[in-house]
Design an enzyme around this catalytic site. Sequence first.
Site, PDB file in Angstrom:
ATOM      1  N   SER A 204       0.955  -0.975  -0.142  1.00 19.39           N
ATOM      2  CA  SER A 204      -0.202  -0.196  -0.218  1.00 19.39           C
ATOM      3  C   SER A 204       0.966   1.437   0.228  1.00 19.39           C
ATOM      4  O   SER A 204       1.538   1.479  -1.221  1.00 19.39           O
ATOM      5  CB  SER A 204      -1.340  -0.075   1.126  1.00 19.39           C
ATOM      6  OG  SER A 204      -2.080   0.874   1.175  1.00 19.39           O
ATOM      7  N   HIS A 230      -2.731  -0.744  -3.201  1.00 19.18           N
ATOM      8  CA  HIS A 230      -3.619   0.239  -2.760  1.00 19.18           C
ATOM      9  C   HIS A 230      -3.474   1.216  -4.323  1.00 19.18           C
ATOM     10  O   HIS A 230      -2.097   1.647  -3.584  1.00 19.18           O
ATOM     11  CB  HIS A 230      -3.427   0.255  -1.561  1.00 19.18           C
ATOM     12  CG  HIS A 230      -4.033  -0.734  -0.756  1.00 19.18           C
ATOM     13  ND1 HIS A 230      -3.969  -0.573   0.895  1.00 19.18           N
ATOM     14  CD2 HIS A 230      -4.653  -1.765  -0.780  1.00 19.18           C
ATOM     15  CE1 HIS A 230      -4.253  -2.028   0.902  1.00 19.18           C
ATOM     16  NE2 HIS A 230      -5.269  -2.141  -0.098  1.00 19.18           N
ATOM     17  N   MET A 323       0.165   0.986   4.667  1.00 22.96           N
ATOM     18  CA  MET A 323      -0.845   1.395   6.041  1.00 22.96           C
ATOM     19  C   MET A 323      -1.838   1.097   6.174  1.00 22.96           C
ATOM     20  O   MET A 323      -2.905   0.135   5.725  1.00 22.96           O
ATOM     21  CB  MET A 323      -1.216   3.045   5.947  1.00 22.96           C
ATOM     22  CG  MET A 323      -2.023   3.511   7.528  1.00 22.96           C
ATOM     23  SD  MET A 323      -2.510   5.606   6.840  1.00 22.96           S
ATOM     24  CE  MET A 323      -1.601   5.708   6.991  1.00 22.96           C
ATOM     25  N   ASP A 326      -4.881  -4.439   5.625  1.00 21.08           N
ATOM     26  CA  ASP A 326      -5.233  -5.553   4.738  1.00 21.08           C
ATOM     27  C   ASP A 326      -3.755  -6.378   4.300  1.00 21.08           C
ATOM     28  O   ASP A 326      -3.015  -5.652   4.235  1.00 21.08           O
ATOM     29  CB  ASP A 326      -5.747  -4.587   3.604  1.00 21.08           C
ATOM     30  CG  ASP A 326      -6.099  -5.522   2.477  1.00 21.08           C
ATOM     31  OD1 ASP A 326      -6.844  -5.716   2.735  1.00 21.08           O
ATOM     32  OD2 ASP A 326      -5.617  -4.678   1.317  1.00 21.08           O
TER      33      ASP A 326
END
Length: 401
Positions: A204, A230, A323, A326
């Site tokens: 991410s 992401h 962050m 996930d």
Amino acid sequence: MPVAFQPSRPPAAPIRIVVVDDSAVMRGLMSGIIARQADMECVGAACDALQAREMIRELDPDVITLDMAMPKMDGLDFLERLMRLRPTPTIMVTSAAQRQPDIVTRALALGAAAVIDKAAVGVPGAFEAFERELLAALRQAVQSRPAAPRRSVPAAPATVSSPALSVASPAPLQAPTSAAPVLSGGPAVEVGERRIRLIAIGASTGGPEATPHVIRALSAQVPPVLIVQHIPGGFSARYAARLDTLGALRVCEARDEMVLQQGHGYVAPGGRHLSVVKVGASLVARVTDTEPVNRHRPSVDVLFRSVAQVVGERALGVMLTGMGGDGAEGMRRMRDAGAWNIAQDEATSAIFGMPKEAIRAGACQEVLALQAIGPRLMAMLGLVGSGAAGALRSETSTAGR
């Protein structure tokens, strides 16, 4: 400079936010959205980077929203300085995302927690979607606060040599007997002979800067590599094209029903989930528009869960900087199914959120510096040196067993 993040505020405290935008209309709009939330407080609104600098110093906000195009200093320059000198979770809010997609990748690489497009705010019906996206990003960002700035990634790791290995490692690796990860790499994993069919990577914030370090180290002999980053819709194809220029691995944006091939990498399309299914003897990509998972689409958990179910012990998993959490649960499923997993260490992570949660979940067997991960994968596949006994071997997606 990207930094490591860690929890630092009571969960019940309001989220303290500084809005930075050269448009008085946007400052008022976002301040109003924030003011209507019981768990948020807009503590300041700045019209340029210089004013923002003073507010951040004085008010110490939990999160910042930052415009991209501003007078005196643009948002990317300010973000780079902020993350180097006073790292703070930052949401980039820009009207240039669709016109200049490279700035999205650049912002995420510098450490932005998210990039939100404000170009369509004035379009009927678009305001509500902007509000939902902004609030979700702010709540996600505040789950972590930055610690001290990290050092930059070293140009090359300290290495040791063995017949099949050249990675950062002071000692041979023994397969752990508990959920605790090993903190350095070593020779080929002692889990017996097995043919590895797939490598799965999740990332991410900071991923656009970190993933290339891994991709450059991989040869054309590696099994298919699936990547979930992401990233907003419309930017993943350009990101995949960038990865494709880095080395022997051929990288493209994944399409539904693609047969996965040796020596190829597949990036999840922005705004869509990527998973893997088995069709006959082949591994095949599935790209879907199902609901977000952990507020993300694509979601690392969606990919990792499918890998655990379909590929099992014949997979390698990698969790890079990001962050939130996930992918932690999906990576744990991968480990339970017999896969071997690696997490990026805190010192080289832009944000030590996703790797930290994977470690906390007992999902990974190793924690490595970024620059050691690619060589480690090659060593485990038996593609470095002469290949030690027990080295994991890759197989093409068309192999039947």
